[in-house]
Design an enzyme around this catalytic site. Structure first.
Site, PDB file in Angstrom:
ATOM      1  N   ILE A 158       0.800  -1.269  -0.188  1.00  0.00           N
ATOM      2  CA  ILE A 158       0.096  -0.031  -0.041  1.00  0.00           C
ATOM      3  C   ILE A 158       0.841   1.201  -0.035  1.00  0.00           C
ATOM      4  O   ILE A 158       0.562   2.226  -0.645  1.00  0.00           O
ATOM      5  CB  ILE A 158      -1.006   0.103   1.447  1.00  0.00           C
ATOM      6  CG1 ILE A 158      -1.924  -1.407   1.231  1.00  0.00           C
ATOM      7  CG2 ILE A 158      -1.776   1.277   1.221  1.00  0.00           C
ATOM      8  CD1 ILE A 158      -2.640  -1.722   2.492  1.00  0.00           C
ATOM      9  N   ALA A 234      -2.695   2.970   9.126  1.00  0.00           N
ATOM     10  CA  ALA A 234      -2.561   1.568   9.561  1.00  0.00           C
ATOM     11  C   ALA A 234      -3.444   0.830  10.453  1.00  0.00           C
ATOM     12  O   ALA A 234      -4.210   0.131  10.115  1.00  0.00           O
ATOM     13  CB  ALA A 234      -1.050   1.699  10.035  1.00  0.00           C
ATOM     14  N   ARG A 235      -3.043   0.941  11.663  1.00  0.00           N
ATOM     15  CA  ARG A 235      -3.689   0.358  12.828  1.00  0.00           C
ATOM     16  C   ARG A 235      -3.594   1.296  13.964  1.00  0.00           C
ATOM     17  O   ARG A 235      -2.610   2.004  14.154  1.00  0.00           O
ATOM     18  CB  ARG A 235      -3.431  -1.011  13.622  1.00  0.00           C
ATOM     19  CG  ARG A 235      -3.490  -2.197  12.394  1.00  0.00           C
ATOM     20  CD  ARG A 235      -5.077  -2.465  12.519  1.00  0.00           C
ATOM     21  NE  ARG A 235      -5.222  -3.796  11.751  1.00  0.00           N
ATOM     22  CZ  ARG A 235      -5.868  -3.653  10.619  1.00  0.00           C
ATOM     23  NH1 ARG A 235      -6.078  -2.460   9.814  1.00  0.00           N
ATOM     24  NH2 ARG A 235      -6.107  -4.715   9.972  1.00  0.00           N
ATOM     25  N   GLU A 264     -11.335   1.045  18.628  1.00  0.00           N
ATOM     26  CA  GLU A 264     -12.595   1.218  17.886  1.00  0.00           C
ATOM     27  C   GLU A 264     -13.642   0.855  18.180  1.00  0.00           C
ATOM     28  O   GLU A 264     -13.623  -0.635  18.774  1.00  0.00           O
ATOM     29  CB  GLU A 264     -12.398   0.892  16.137  1.00  0.00           C
ATOM     30  CG  GLU A 264     -10.892   1.464  15.612  1.00  0.00           C
ATOM     31  CD  GLU A 264     -10.581   1.040  14.189  1.00  0.00           C
ATOM     32  OE1 GLU A 264     -11.134   0.021  13.874  1.00  0.00           O
ATOM     33  OE2 GLU A 264      -9.529   1.409  13.819  1.00  0.00           O
ATOM     34  N   HIS A 282     -12.691   3.860   9.895  1.00  0.00           N
ATOM     35  CA  HIS A 282     -12.017   2.813   9.442  1.00  0.00           C
ATOM     36  C   HIS A 282     -12.695   2.115   8.026  1.00  0.00           C
ATOM     37  O   HIS A 282     -13.025   1.128   7.949  1.00  0.00           O
ATOM     38  CB  HIS A 282     -12.095   1.442  10.227  1.00  0.00           C
ATOM     39  CG  HIS A 282     -10.984   0.580  10.439  1.00  0.00           C
ATOM     40  ND1 HIS A 282     -10.344  -0.276  11.205  1.00  0.00           N
ATOM     41  CD2 HIS A 282     -10.574  -0.024   8.992  1.00  0.00           C
ATOM     42  CE1 HIS A 282      -9.482  -0.912  10.593  1.00  0.00           C
ATOM     43  NE2 HIS A 282      -9.310  -1.029   9.273  1.00  0.00           N
TER      44      HIS A 282
HETATM   45  P1  NAP Z   1       3.045  -4.717   3.626  1.00  0.00           P
HETATM   46  O1  NAP Z   1       3.149  -4.918   2.152  1.00  0.00           O
HETATM   47  O2  NAP Z   1       3.489  -5.855   4.287  1.00  0.00           O
HETATM   48  O3  NAP Z   1       3.994  -3.405   4.054  1.00  0.00           O
HETATM   49  C1  NAP Z   1       4.309  -3.262   5.438  1.00  0.00           C
HETATM   50  C2  NAP Z   1       5.462  -2.210   5.434  1.00  0.00           C
HETATM   51  O4  NAP Z   1       5.710  -1.907   6.802  1.00  0.00           O
HETATM   52  C3  NAP Z   1       6.526  -2.709   4.900  1.00  0.00           C
HETATM   53  O5  NAP Z   1       7.254  -2.008   4.010  1.00  0.00           O
HETATM   54  C4  NAP Z   1       7.493  -3.151   6.075  1.00  0.00           C
HETATM   55  O6  NAP Z   1       8.929  -2.723   5.643  1.00  0.00           O
HETATM   56  C5  NAP Z   1       7.056  -2.085   7.002  1.00  0.00           C
HETATM   57  N1  NAP Z   1       7.245  -2.471   8.504  1.00  0.00           N
HETATM   58  C6  NAP Z   1       6.688  -3.603   9.207  1.00  0.00           C
HETATM   59  N2  NAP Z   1       7.229  -3.720  10.369  1.00  0.00           N
HETATM   60  C7  NAP Z   1       7.523  -2.470  10.648  1.00  0.00           C
HETATM   61  C8  NAP Z   1       8.185  -2.002  11.804  1.00  0.00           C
HETATM   62  N3  NAP Z   1       8.243  -2.724  12.923  1.00  0.00           N
HETATM   63  N4  NAP Z   1       8.622  -0.676  11.801  1.00  0.00           N
HETATM   64  C9  NAP Z   1       8.714  -0.105  10.547  1.00  0.00           C
HETATM   65  N5  NAP Z   1       8.048  -0.572   9.323  1.00  0.00           N
HETATM   66  C10 NAP Z   1       7.696  -1.721   9.643  1.00  0.00           C
HETATM   67  O7  NAP Z   1       1.528  -4.530   3.979  1.00  0.00           O
HETATM   68  P2  NAP Z   1       0.510  -3.718   3.288  1.00  0.00           P
HETATM   69  O8  NAP Z   1      -0.285  -4.653   2.394  1.00  0.00           O
HETATM   70  O9  NAP Z   1       0.977  -2.466   2.524  1.00  0.00           O
HETATM   71  O10 NAP Z   1      -0.625  -3.093   4.304  1.00  0.00           O
HETATM   72  C11 NAP Z   1       0.009  -2.503   5.555  1.00  0.00           C
HETATM   73  C12 NAP Z   1      -0.949  -2.235   6.520  1.00  0.00           C
HETATM   74  O11 NAP Z   1      -1.664  -1.365   6.434  1.00  0.00           O
HETATM   75  C13 NAP Z   1      -1.777  -3.583   6.837  1.00  0.00           C
HETATM   76  O12 NAP Z   1      -1.061  -4.642   7.801  1.00  0.00           O
HETATM   77  C14 NAP Z   1      -2.871  -2.929   7.793  1.00  0.00           C
HETATM   78  O13 NAP Z   1      -2.503  -2.975   9.175  1.00  0.00           O
HETATM   79  C15 NAP Z   1      -3.016  -1.639   7.259  1.00  0.00           C
HETATM   80  N6  NAP Z   1      -4.339  -1.565   6.584  1.00  0.00           N
HETATM   81  C16 NAP Z   1      -5.359  -0.629   7.037  1.00  0.00           C
HETATM   82  C17 NAP Z   1      -6.455  -0.675   6.058  1.00  0.00           C
HETATM   83  C18 NAP Z   1      -7.755   0.259   6.559  1.00  0.00           C
HETATM   84  O14 NAP Z   1      -8.648  -0.120   6.627  1.00  0.00           O
HETATM   85  N7  NAP Z   1      -7.230   1.413   7.318  1.00  0.00           N
HETATM   86  C19 NAP Z   1      -6.650  -1.318   5.042  1.00  0.00           C
HETATM   87  C20 NAP Z   1      -5.691  -2.094   4.675  1.00  0.00           C
HETATM   88  C21 NAP Z   1      -4.303  -2.060   5.277  1.00  0.00           C
HETATM   89  P3  NAP Z   1      10.196  -3.526   6.492  1.00  0.00           P
HETATM   90  O15 NAP Z   1       9.864  -4.961   6.403  1.00  0.00           O
HETATM   91  O16 NAP Z   1      11.225  -3.012   5.674  1.00  0.00           O
HETATM   92  O17 NAP Z   1      10.142  -2.956   7.860  1.00  0.00           O
HETATM   93  C1  8YV Z   2     -10.973  -3.489   6.732  1.00  0.00           C
HETATM   94  C2  8YV Z   2      -8.304  -3.597   7.207  1.00  0.00           C
HETATM   95  O1  8YV Z   2     -11.341  -2.481   7.366  1.00  0.00           O
HETATM   96  O2  8YV Z   2      -7.408  -4.840   5.202  1.00  0.00           O
HETATM   97  C3  8YV Z   2      -7.262  -4.452   6.638  1.00  0.00           C
HETATM   98  O3  8YV Z   2      -6.140  -4.857   7.259  1.00  0.00           O
HETATM   99  O4  8YV Z   2      -8.135  -3.010   8.236  1.00  0.00           O
HETATM  100  C4  8YV Z   2      -9.393  -3.079   6.150  1.00  0.00           C
HETATM  101  O5  8YV Z   2      -9.428  -3.498   4.781  1.00  0.00           O
HETATM  102  C5  8YV Z   2     -11.292  -4.859   6.967  1.00  0.00           C
HETATM  103  O6  8YV Z   2     -10.660  -5.801   7.237  1.00  0.00           O
HETATM  104  C6  8YV Z   2     -12.636  -4.945   6.667  1.00  0.00           C
HETATM  105  O7  8YV Z   2     -13.170  -6.254   6.797  1.00  0.00           O
END
Ligand code: NAP
Ligand code: 8YV
Length: 324
Positions: A158, A234-235, A264, A282
């Site tokens: 992302i 993120a979270r 939340e 969210h």
């Molecule tokens: P991803 O491809 O695994 O990317 C996560 C990134 O975070 C990597 O670049 C990693 O790089 C870095 N990271 C991991 N641990 C770290 C640490 N301790 N300190 C600093 N950087 C760190 O994951 P993604 O698919 O992009 O998704 C990321 C996160 O977004 C999800 O896990 C979720 O929590 C959140 N999210 C939220 C929503 C929402 O609805 N708000 C939706 C989707 C996702 P390094 O390995 O180099 O550290």
């Molecule tokens: C959603 C998310 O809110 O993908 C994640 O990690 O936090 C979000 O996409 C959720 O999982 C919907 O079910």
């Protein structure tokens, strides 16, 4: 042959429930009522339940998983699975799957929208119009994002989409993570504090969980400074929310755009009704298109598993631990 039985511990959109019911008997534990009713349903279905459906916001305790001794798979509708106790699943040889990639564009769009809404104060400007203040007064000038630096904390699937979009907005992009990414054309900071110091907007998009808990604390916010804004998609656990509240109350940072919160759906009252804070419930991935794609992947993983084929998206921690 009878259909495998699943327990849903998350709300299911109708299109997701419909797809699951084509292949499985689905027990709605999420909607079962109070704790007593839930416990009674869980006890009744436990001897037959082989799969579980959770979502990104699910917070599962090991004992909630151990209630189901025949559980083979947990399919998470979300890319983040920080609420699933992976060690417990590894021990019990339970597969955990998630929904990476299919939501990258949506979540990246949300991060960019929050960046614009916070820096340009669009929500406050909207309220200004609705309150009939336009005419008697002029809305205060805001701050550009073009020409400024966005620091991305977590340049993953992302984070890279956010970066691409912000480059199109003429921002400079830098990032922090545990590793430098040689193929990424952005400046790498191994020191998060230095990235915060050099950023006008700090965008957090790491996984949640113990390893990132309060990564963004008061010291990072102080480095971001009174001209800097924080965006969190993120979270909630990644940001020390009390420190953030203090930073907003004391103008230690310029503003914040938040899609996620520590507890939340509770949102600190101190963050509400401020022109420089934008709050979302969210919803970063919450479009019909993206949720359908997530649901299709989450359902595919279950269908594949129960037809004896490898799942598509096993979480990385379980690769080599359980058969895909
Ligand atoms: P991803 O491809 O695994 O990317 C996560 C990134 O975070 C990597 O670049 C990693 O790089 C870095 N990271 C991991 N641990 C770290 C640490 N301790 N300190 C600093 N950087 C760190 O994951 P993604 O698919 O992009 O998704 C990321 C996160 O977004 C999800 O896990 C979720 O929590 C959140 N999210 C939220 C929503 C929402 O609805 N708000 C939706 C989707 C996702 P390094 O390995 O180099 O550290
Ligand atoms: C959603 C998310 O809110 O993908 C994640 O990690 O936090 C979000 O996409 C959720 O999982 C919907 O079910």
């Amino acid at each position: 042959m009878s259909q495998p039985e699943l327990v849903a511990v998350a709300p299911l959109a109708p299109f997701f429930a419909e797809r699951l019911r084509q292949h499985f008997i689905v027990h709605d534990l999420h909607g079962a009522g109070d704790a007593e009713a839930k416990a009674a349903l869980a006890a009744r279905i436990a001897p037959r339940t082989r799969g579980m459906v959770a979502f990104g916001g699910s917070k599962l305790k090991p004992e909630q998983i151990r209630v189901f001794p025949h559980l083979e798979i947990i399919s998470v509708l979300g890319v983040g699975y920080d609420g699933v106790p992976i060690d417990c699943c590894a021990e019990a040889r339970i597969k955990v799957t998630h929904t990476p990639d299919v939501l990258n564009d949506e979540v990246a769009d949300t991060a960019v929208a929050l960046t614009l809404m916070v820096c340009r104060r669009f929500v406050a400007a909207h309220r200004f119009v609705e309150a009939g203040q336009w005419g008697p007064g002029q809305f205060p000038l805001t701050r550009s994002i073009w020409g400024k630096t966005a620091g991305i904390v977590g340049l993953g699937r992302i984070g890279r989409e956010i970066a691409a979009r912000l480059i199109a907005h003429r921002m400079q992009v830098a990032y922090h993570g545990r590793h430098r990414q040689p193929d990424a054309p952005y400046r790498y900071y191994d020191d998060l504090h230095a990235l915060a110091r050099d950023s006008d907007v700090l965008i957090v998009v790491t996984p949640g969980g113990a390893a990132t808990r309060h990564l963004i604390d008061a010291t990072v916010l102080n480095e971001l400074g009174p001209e800097g804004s924080l965006i969190n998609v993120a979270r909630g656990s990644v940001v020390d929310e009390q420190a953030l509240v203090r930073a907003i109350e004391t103008n230690a940072i310029a503003g914040a755009g938040l899609d996620v919160f520590a507890a939340e759906p509770t949102v600190p009252a101190a963050l509400m009704n401020r022109p420089n804070v934008v709050l979302l419930p969210h919803v970063a991935s919450a479009t019909v298109e993206t949720r359908q794609a997530m649901a299709a992947l989450a359902a595919d993983n279950l269908v594949l598993h129960f037809s004896g084929q490898p799942v598509k998206t096993l979480v990385p921690e379980l690769r080599g631990v359980v058969a895909p």
